[in-house]
Design an enzyme around this catalytic site. Sequence first.
Site, mmCIF file in Angstrom:
data_model
loop_
_atom_site.group_PDB
_atom_site.id
_atom_site.type_symbol
_atom_site.label_atom_id
_atom_site.label_comp_id
_atom_site.label_asym_id
_atom_site.label_seq_id
_atom_site.Cartn_x
_atom_site.Cartn_y
_atom_site.Cartn_z
ATOM 1 N N ARG A 32 48.931 56.488 35.026
ATOM 2 C CA ARG A 32 49.553 55.434 35.820
ATOM 3 C C ARG A 32 50.080 54.359 34.875
ATOM 4 N NH1 ARG A 32 47.050 50.328 38.801
ATOM 5 N NH2 ARG A 32 49.059 49.567 39.525
ATOM 6 N N TYR A 88 36.941 46.134 41.248
ATOM 7 C CA TYR A 88 36.162 45.883 40.038
ATOM 8 C C TYR A 88 34.751 45.395 40.294
ATOM 9 C CZ TYR A 88 40.376 46.351 37.193
ATOM 10 O OH TYR A 88 41.485 46.846 36.573
ATOM 11 N N ASN A 117 42.445 48.729 44.113
ATOM 12 C CA ASN A 117 41.945 48.331 42.798
ATOM 13 C C ASN A 117 40.645 47.581 43.047
ATOM 14 O OD1 ASN A 117 44.502 49.212 42.138
ATOM 15 N ND2 ASN A 117 45.128 47.317 41.095
ATOM 16 N N HIS A 175 54.605 45.523 38.153
ATOM 17 C CA HIS A 175 53.279 45.055 37.737
ATOM 18 C C HIS A 175 53.430 43.679 37.080
ATOM 19 C CE1 HIS A 175 48.973 46.511 36.702
ATOM 20 N NE2 HIS A 175 49.023 45.225 36.365
ATOM 21 N N GLU A 225 48.873 44.830 43.270
ATOM 22 C CA GLU A 225 48.083 43.658 43.656
ATOM 23 C C GLU A 225 48.900 42.456 44.121
ATOM 24 O OE1 GLU A 225 45.341 42.724 40.501
ATOM 25 O OE2 GLU A 225 44.284 44.627 40.701
ATOM 26 N N GLU A 232 42.647 51.320 40.201
ATOM 27 C CA GLU A 232 42.047 50.608 39.075
ATOM 28 C C GLU A 232 40.571 50.401 39.341
ATOM 29 O OE1 GLU A 232 43.774 46.906 37.743
ATOM 30 O OE2 GLU A 232 45.811 47.721 37.911
HETATM 31 C C1 GBH Z 1 43.810 43.917 37.598
HETATM 32 O O1 GBH Z 1 43.654 42.708 38.205
HETATM 33 C C2 GBH Z 1 45.224 44.014 37.078
HETATM 34 O O2 GBH Z 1 46.003 44.897 37.838
HETATM 35 C C3 GBH Z 1 45.294 44.378 35.634
HETATM 36 O O3 GBH Z 1 46.578 44.099 35.173
HETATM 37 C C4 GBH Z 1 44.217 43.644 34.885
HETATM 38 O O4 GBH Z 1 44.327 43.825 33.508
HETATM 39 C C5 GBH Z 1 42.886 44.148 35.367
HETATM 40 O O5 GBH Z 1 42.775 44.027 36.746
HETATM 41 C C6 GBH Z 1 41.675 43.447 34.765
HETATM 42 O O6 GBH Z 1 41.632 42.107 35.160
HETATM 43 O O7 GBH Z 1 39.438 34.690 34.582
HETATM 44 O O8 GBH Z 1 38.224 33.944 36.526
HETATM 45 O O9 GBH Z 1 40.569 33.358 36.253
HETATM 46 C C7 GBH Z 1 42.400 42.514 38.815
HETATM 47 C C8 GBH Z 1 42.323 41.103 39.178
HETATM 48 C C9 GBH Z 1 42.998 39.411 37.627
HETATM 49 C C10 GBH Z 1 40.778 39.551 38.518
HETATM 50 C C11 GBH Z 1 42.513 38.359 36.635
HETATM 51 C C12 GBH Z 1 40.338 38.531 37.531
HETATM 52 C C13 GBH Z 1 40.977 36.601 36.250
HETATM 53 C C14 GBH Z 1 39.928 35.766 36.912
HETATM 54 N N1 GBH Z 1 41.904 40.283 38.039
HETATM 55 N N2 GBH Z 1 41.414 37.632 37.201
HETATM 56 S S1 GBH Z 1 39.508 34.344 36.007
#
Ligand code: GBH
Length: 488
Positions: free
Chosen positions: A97, A331, A329, A143, A188, A397
């Site tokens: 991807r 996490y 996605n 993206h 996203e 993701e």
């Molecule tokens: C994804 O976003 C994205 O699609 C990808 O590009 C990214 O690299 C990956 O996840 C990992 O983050 O530091 O507390 O301000 C998931 C959403 C975006 C959640 C960034 C956390 C930062 C939070 N993420 N965000 S903070």
Amino acid sequence: MISKLFVVICILFPQVLTDSNRYSFPEEFLFGVATAAYQIEGAFDEDGKTYSIWDYNLHKNPDWVKDRANGDVACDSYHKWKEDIQLVKALGANFYRMSIAWTRILPSGHAGSQINEKAVLHYNNIINELISEGLIPMITIYHWDLPQSLQEIGGWMNPDIIDHYVFYAQTVFNLFGDRVKHWITFNEPYHICEEGYSGVSMAPFFNASGIGGYLCSHNVLLSHGKIYRLYEKLYKPSQNGKISITMDTTWYEAKDQSSDSDKEAAQRKLQFNYGWYMHPLVKGNYPAVMIERIDKFSEQEGFPKSRLPKFTESEIEMIRGSYDFLGLNHYSTSLAEPSQNFNQPSQNYDTGVQDSGDPEWEVSKTSPWLKDVPWGLRKLLVWIKEEYRNPPLFIFENGWSSTSGLMDEDRVRYINGYLSELLKAIHEDGCNVLGYTHWSLLDNFEWLSGYSARFGLVEVDFNSRERTRTPRLSYRVYQNIIKSRIVN
Ligand code: GBH
């Protein structure tokens, strides 16, 4: 005899029956890895590429990113793409991807503008190489790297963006759709919009709290619906591909399991994050809880109309069902409880939920928002199944950020945990999950965290000119899972 023995064992040790280790991934289940253009390509001004909102903002305000990092060189994948593909291949993955940079394909950005042949050649090389290596290309059309020229006219907040996006997406269908059969229109929308236009943690850092995110999301959903219908009519008959969109959400668990208001808060937060997009896509229009609350608060705040835009009936119909499969996605997990302790207007106030972590959970050393809570994935998948009639779903993701170093035991733990829970969701709960994508193949530019948060199965040495790539322990572990189709 053996089966009798098995029955006895199961009675004595019932965990044998619920142990995910005995489940394997279905034959047709697909595994992959993901990356995104700005995070890996580098070559920010090469071969005719122009500035995206990330190039523009980070050149102007280098201090906004940890260690003043940016994506000018990143993993240098613009030049090292062959090596990347070899890493995907050796992993045994089924698909890769990746995303296409709008500013390479259409340097002027806007609808009707000139196609950049050098960019076409570049992505043709990658797509052809993937296919000749037996890998399925799955391509994210957007993206997060909007041409800066389109931000100058308001970016995703200006409804004109719909036509510009549709032109760009049609361009990539025309160029690559003979070989690419899996498209993801947007990565996203929540982060594109809420972080980019209501807040300041994603480009274009617009900061129109409680307003920008809703306007942007409205135009993203309309762009998605419009391009889906166009593809359906003009491309599907000959190209026969599938279209998806991927949304991210944390799983929200009631902070106090016995509190109805905490449970309600968790549900509300899911609706305001994932339902914001899933409800229009699957059921039609925004979730009722969003419409009610945002309409009410907007009125109280004196706005002449709701800060949440309205769809017409025909727009609702255009967007409803505009997917062949859906992306998730995911996490991490958070705890939820009701709270109105936020600035007004804001999406947080509209949602009315405070989230927090459980001190028991392992927190990533490099990404404080990321906690290792594998059961959250299973609960989320079951919730999606029940809320949205078990849609065909791809996990696009899921991943962990470690420090540098090759012995990434924390990532291995995370992968084993999340994939075990995924197996249970498939086999015990009947969730319709078709594939799993690990974020990410490589350490890469992690937005405002720069290169400090490392998400790669493969380590990248950002101090070397060659951006040397070295597989980590987790790469071997994921390779084994793909090969054996079980989690050990
Ligand atoms: C994804 O976003 C994205 O699609 C990808 O590009 C990214 O690299 C990956 O996840 C990992 O983050 O530091 O507390 O301000 C998931 C959403 C975006 C959640 C960034 C956390 C930062 C939070 N993420 N965000 S903070």
